[in-house]
Scaffold this motif. Structure first.
Motif, short mmCIF file in Angstrom:
data_model
loop_
_atom_site.label_atom_id
_atom_site.label_comp_id
_atom_site.label_asym_id
_atom_site.label_seq_id
_atom_site.Cartn_x
_atom_site.Cartn_y
_atom_site.Cartn_z
N PRO A 66 -58.05 10.93 -10.46
CA PRO A 66 -59.27 10.57 -9.71
C PRO A 66 -59.98 9.36 -10.31
O PRO A 66 -60.50 8.52 -9.57
CB PRO A 66 -60.14 11.82 -9.82
N ARG A 67 -59.99 9.25 -11.62
CA ARG A 67 -60.66 8.12 -12.26
C ARG A 67 -59.99 6.81 -11.85
O ARG A 67 -60.66 5.84 -11.51
CB ARG A 67 -60.62 8.29 -13.78
N GLU A 68 -58.68 6.79 -11.85
CA GLU A 68 -57.94 5.58 -11.45
C GLU A 68 -58.16 5.28 -9.97
O GLU A 68 -58.36 4.13 -9.57
CB GLU A 68 -56.45 5.74 -11.75
N ARG B 291 -61.55 3.76 -9.60
CA ARG B 291 -61.56 2.39 -10.12
C ARG B 291 -60.94 1.42 -9.12
O ARG B 291 -61.47 0.34 -8.85
CB ARG B 291 -60.82 2.30 -11.47
N VAL B 292 -59.82 1.80 -8.53
CA VAL B 292 -59.15 0.96 -7.54
C VAL B 292 -60.06 0.75 -6.33
O VAL B 292 -60.18 -0.37 -5.82
CB VAL B 292 -57.79 1.58 -7.13
N ALA B 293 -60.72 1.81 -5.86
CA ALA B 293 -61.61 1.69 -4.70
C ALA B 293 -62.79 0.76 -5.02
O ALA B 293 -63.16 -0.08 -4.18
CB ALA B 293 -62.12 3.07 -4.28
N VAL B 294 -63.36 0.88 -6.22
CA VAL B 294 -64.47 0.00 -6.60
C VAL B 294 -64.00 -1.45 -6.68
O VAL B 294 -64.69 -2.36 -6.20
CB VAL B 294 -65.10 0.46 -7.94
N ASP B 295 -62.82 -1.67 -7.25
CA ASP B 295 -62.28 -3.04 -7.33
C ASP B 295 -62.08 -3.62 -5.93
O ASP B 295 -62.40 -4.79 -5.68
CB ASP B 295 -60.96 -3.07 -8.09
#
Length: 171
Positions: A126-128, A131-135
């Motif tokens: 979930p953390r990754e 992070r991908v969604a925020v990027d």
């Protein structure tokens, strides 16, 4: 229950866990039609007498239909009704998902089970994924507004089609 008409020996026993155990079923119900009929009359859900993995997958399918992804909150418990399978009601789905992520519970060396979860879009980290969604949201914002300086109060609207779906609601 610790009251009549139940025997005192059942006080404190987790009947749900006992009845849904296959060994219990074989020992006390398999050849006892009268007991099966009594449980049916009480609303017993026979669907739970299948491998736990199948029930987890059923719950994940409905979760994805309802919420659009498999980012299952850690405290999520399958509710009753609204299209949720009866055999999954009360399942701590968030805990099951964590067990799959951390210990590979229900998967073992069965490559078809791994593949099934992959095809469903299971979120292994979930953390990754966040992070991908925020990027992606930041990159989209920069294209739209010509800067990467996002105001603290900015939230991607849930219906803003300019952003990828997984970015909507981020703020």
């Amino acid at each position: 229950p610790a009251r009549a008409p139940y025997p005192a020996t059942l006080a404190g026993v987790d009947l749900d866990a006992a009845v849904y155990d296959m060994a219990f079923y074989q020992a006390h119900l398999a050849e006892r039609r009268d007991r099966q009929d009594e449980l049916r009359a009480l609303g017993f859900c026979w669907g739970r007498l299948q491998p736990e993995y199948n029930l987890v997958v059923e719950a994940l399918i409905v979760f994805k239909e309802r919420f659009g992804d498999l980012m299952v909150p850690s405290l999520f418990v399958v509710p009753r009704g609204d299209g949720w399978p009866d055999g999954c009601v009360g399942m701590p789905l968030g805990r099951r998902v964590r067990q799959i992520r951390e210990r590979n519970d229900y998967l073992g060396d069965d490559l078809s089970r791994w593949a099934t979860l992959e095809e469903m879009g299971f979120v292994w980290s979930p953390r990754e994924a966040t992070r991908v969604a925020v990027d992606e949201a930041l990159a989209t914002y920069e294209v739209l507004y010509g800067t990467d300086r996002v105001p603290r109060s900015y939230v991607v609207a849930d219906d803003d089609g300019r952003f990828p779906e997984k970015c909507r609601g981020l703020g």
